[in-house]
Scaffold this motif. Structure first.
Motif, PDB file in Angstrom:
ATOM      1  N   THR A   1       1.918  -2.597   3.442  1.00  0.00           N
ATOM      2  CA  THR A   1       1.765  -3.152   2.098  1.00  0.00           C
ATOM      3  C   THR A   1       2.082  -2.103   1.046  1.00  0.00           C
ATOM      4  O   THR A   1       1.675  -0.948   1.174  1.00  0.00           O
ATOM      5  CB  THR A   1       0.329  -3.669   1.898  1.00  0.00           C
ATOM      6  OG1 THR A   1      -0.013  -4.526   2.995  1.00  0.00           O
ATOM      7  CG2 THR A   1       0.216  -4.483   0.616  1.00  0.00           C
TER       8      THR A   1
ATOM      9  N   SER B   1      11.902  -5.633  -2.662  1.00  0.00           N
ATOM     10  CA  SER B   1      11.566  -4.877  -1.457  1.00  0.00           C
ATOM     11  C   SER B   1      12.627  -5.118  -0.402  1.00  0.00           C
ATOM     12  O   SER B   1      12.558  -6.096   0.344  1.00  0.00           O
ATOM     13  CB  SER B   1      10.183  -5.313  -0.946  1.00  0.00           C
ATOM     14  OG  SER B   1       9.796  -4.568   0.184  1.00  0.00           O
TER      15      SER B   1
ATOM     16  N   LYS C   1       7.645  -6.894   2.977  1.00  0.00           N
ATOM     17  CA  LYS C   1       8.745  -7.374   2.140  1.00  0.00           C
ATOM     18  C   LYS C   1       8.453  -8.681   1.409  1.00  0.00           C
ATOM     19  O   LYS C   1       9.299  -9.173   0.679  1.00  0.00           O
ATOM     20  CB  LYS C   1      10.039  -7.568   2.957  1.00  0.00           C
ATOM     21  CG  LYS C   1      10.537  -6.339   3.661  1.00  0.00           C
ATOM     22  CD  LYS C   1      11.965  -6.518   4.162  1.00  0.00           C
ATOM     23  CE  LYS C   1      12.105  -7.662   5.120  1.00  0.00           C
ATOM     24  NZ  LYS C   1      13.505  -7.920   5.506  1.00  0.00           N
ATOM     25  N   GLU C   2       7.274  -9.246   1.600  1.00  0.00           N
ATOM     26  CA  GLU C   2       6.967 -10.509   0.927  1.00  0.00           C
ATOM     27  C   GLU C   2       5.986 -10.307  -0.224  1.00  0.00           C
ATOM     28  O   GLU C   2       4.970  -9.617  -0.063  1.00  0.00           O
ATOM     29  CB  GLU C   2       6.375 -11.500   1.930  1.00  0.00           C
ATOM     30  CG  GLU C   2       7.432 -12.090   2.837  1.00  0.00           C
ATOM     31  CD  GLU C   2       6.910 -13.296   3.594  1.00  0.00           C
ATOM     32  OE1 GLU C   2       7.379 -13.502   4.720  1.00  0.00           O
ATOM     33  OE2 GLU C   2       6.037 -14.007   3.073  1.00  0.00           O
ATOM     34  N   LEU C   3       6.255 -10.966  -1.347  1.00  0.00           N
ATOM     35  CA  LEU C   3       5.381 -10.862  -2.510  1.00  0.00           C
ATOM     36  C   LEU C   3       4.056 -11.558  -2.229  1.00  0.00           C
ATOM     37  O   LEU C   3       4.017 -12.717  -1.827  1.00  0.00           O
ATOM     38  CB  LEU C   3       6.059 -11.505  -3.713  1.00  0.00           C
ATOM     39  CG  LEU C   3       5.260 -11.501  -5.024  1.00  0.00           C
ATOM     40  CD1 LEU C   3       5.079 -10.084  -5.544  1.00  0.00           C
ATOM     41  CD2 LEU C   3       5.962 -12.366  -6.062  1.00  0.00           C
TER      42      LEU C   3
ATOM     43  N   LEU D   1       9.925  -0.265  -2.216  1.00  0.00           N
ATOM     44  CA  LEU D   1       9.576  -1.265  -3.227  1.00  0.00           C
ATOM     45  C   LEU D   1      10.041  -0.730  -4.570  1.00  0.00           C
ATOM     46  O   LEU D   1       9.495   0.231  -5.079  1.00  0.00           O
ATOM     47  CB  LEU D   1       8.070  -1.540  -3.247  1.00  0.00           C
ATOM     48  CG  LEU D   1       7.612  -2.574  -4.276  1.00  0.00           C
ATOM     49  CD1 LEU D   1       8.242  -3.940  -3.997  1.00  0.00           C
ATOM     50  CD2 LEU D   1       6.088  -2.699  -4.294  1.00  0.00           C
TER      51      LEU D   1
ATOM     52  N   TYR E   1       3.184  -6.253  -2.253  1.00  0.00           N
ATOM     53  CA  TYR E   1       4.119  -6.779  -1.259  1.00  0.00           C
ATOM     54  C   TYR E   1       3.598  -6.434   0.123  1.00  0.00           C
ATOM     55  O   TYR E   1       3.194  -5.307   0.379  1.00  0.00           O
ATOM     56  CB  TYR E   1       5.500  -6.121  -1.415  1.00  0.00           C
ATOM     57  CG  TYR E   1       6.458  -6.877  -2.282  1.00  0.00           C
ATOM     58  CD1 TYR E   1       6.298  -6.888  -3.656  1.00  0.00           C
ATOM     59  CD2 TYR E   1       7.523  -7.577  -1.732  1.00  0.00           C
ATOM     60  CE1 TYR E   1       7.176  -7.580  -4.462  1.00  0.00           C
ATOM     61  CE2 TYR E   1       8.413  -8.276  -2.532  1.00  0.00           C
ATOM     62  CZ  TYR E   1       8.228  -8.273  -3.902  1.00  0.00           C
ATOM     63  OH  TYR E   1       9.098  -8.963  -4.703  1.00  0.00           O
TER      64      TYR E   1
END
Lengths: 112, 112
Positions: free
Chosen positions: A31, A68, A52-54, A74, A49
């Protein structure tokens, strides 16, 4: 070896410009975060994140767009910079299962 | 609304004494609480983490207590040294999302 590195350290730019700040971590953390520290030293989360995911977008103006490309990076892109964007921006990372955050040394953004 | 309060006034103590810093929170159910140290021009550095089911945690000269009934954490530095002078931040995480929320910090000054 720097654990969380962000560049540039200082950024002075004119109102209306677009700028980017880059962040990389070599800790293998899942994260990553962007925090903003204002002139009163209050540290406020902007984005989070995970792999790679918000996960979190804390009502940040959409002029701010994180990106990302992989879980070790990031970046933060800011469009149409305003005077009020002047602050120190910190990147950080942590393991997803909790634990202490590791912060970068900060990017001092000054909008003139 | 959620609040995390630390004494905004600087704490001045003499070398060798115990420094005690306070963190109070309202409208929060933290899964854990963390303490960080921040030096001027640097990013926060993680010191200690204490979970909601723990009353006390120690690390070398540092001790943290966590009272979820009083909604308060105390951070102690024993045998303080001038090198301990810095701003100390407490931070809470509810555990449901990757979002660490920081208090305003207390500046500690240790004098000879």
């Amino acid at each position: 070896d720097t654990a969380v590195s962000q560049t540039p350290k200082y950024l002075v730019t004119q109102m209306g410009n677009d700028k980017s700040i880059k962040c990389e971590q070599n800790l293998g953390h899942d994260t990553m975060y962007w925090y903003k520290q204002d002139s009163k030293k209050f540290l406020k989360i902007m984005f989070s994140y995970n792999n790679k995911e918000l996960i979190i977008n804390e009502t940040v103006p959409n002029r701010f767009s994180p990106k990302s490309p992989d879980k070790a990076h990031l970046n933060l892109h800011i469009n149409s910079l305003e005077l009020g964007d002047s602050a120190v921006y910190f990147c950080a990372s942590s393991q997803a299962d909790g634990g202490g955050y590791t912060f970068g040394s900060g990017t001092r953004l000054t909008v003139v | 609304s959620q609040k995390i309060e630390q004494n905004s006034e600087a704490l001045n103590i003499q070398e060798g004494k115990t420094a005690t810093l306070t963190c109070n929170y309202t409208n929060y159910s933290p899964a854990y609480l963390q303490w960080y140290r921040q030096d001027p021009g640097r990013g926060p550095v993680f010191l200690l983490l204490i979970r909601e089911n723990e009353k006390e945690k120690r690390k070398e000269r540092l001790k943290v207590t966590f009272d979820t009934t009083l909604k308060q954490s105390l951070f102690h530095i024993t045998a303080s040294q001038p090198a301990d002078s810095a701003t100390y931040l407490c931070a809470l995480d509810s555990g449901t999302a990757s979002k660490l929320t920081f208090g305003t910090g207390t500046r500690l000054q240790v004098t000879l």
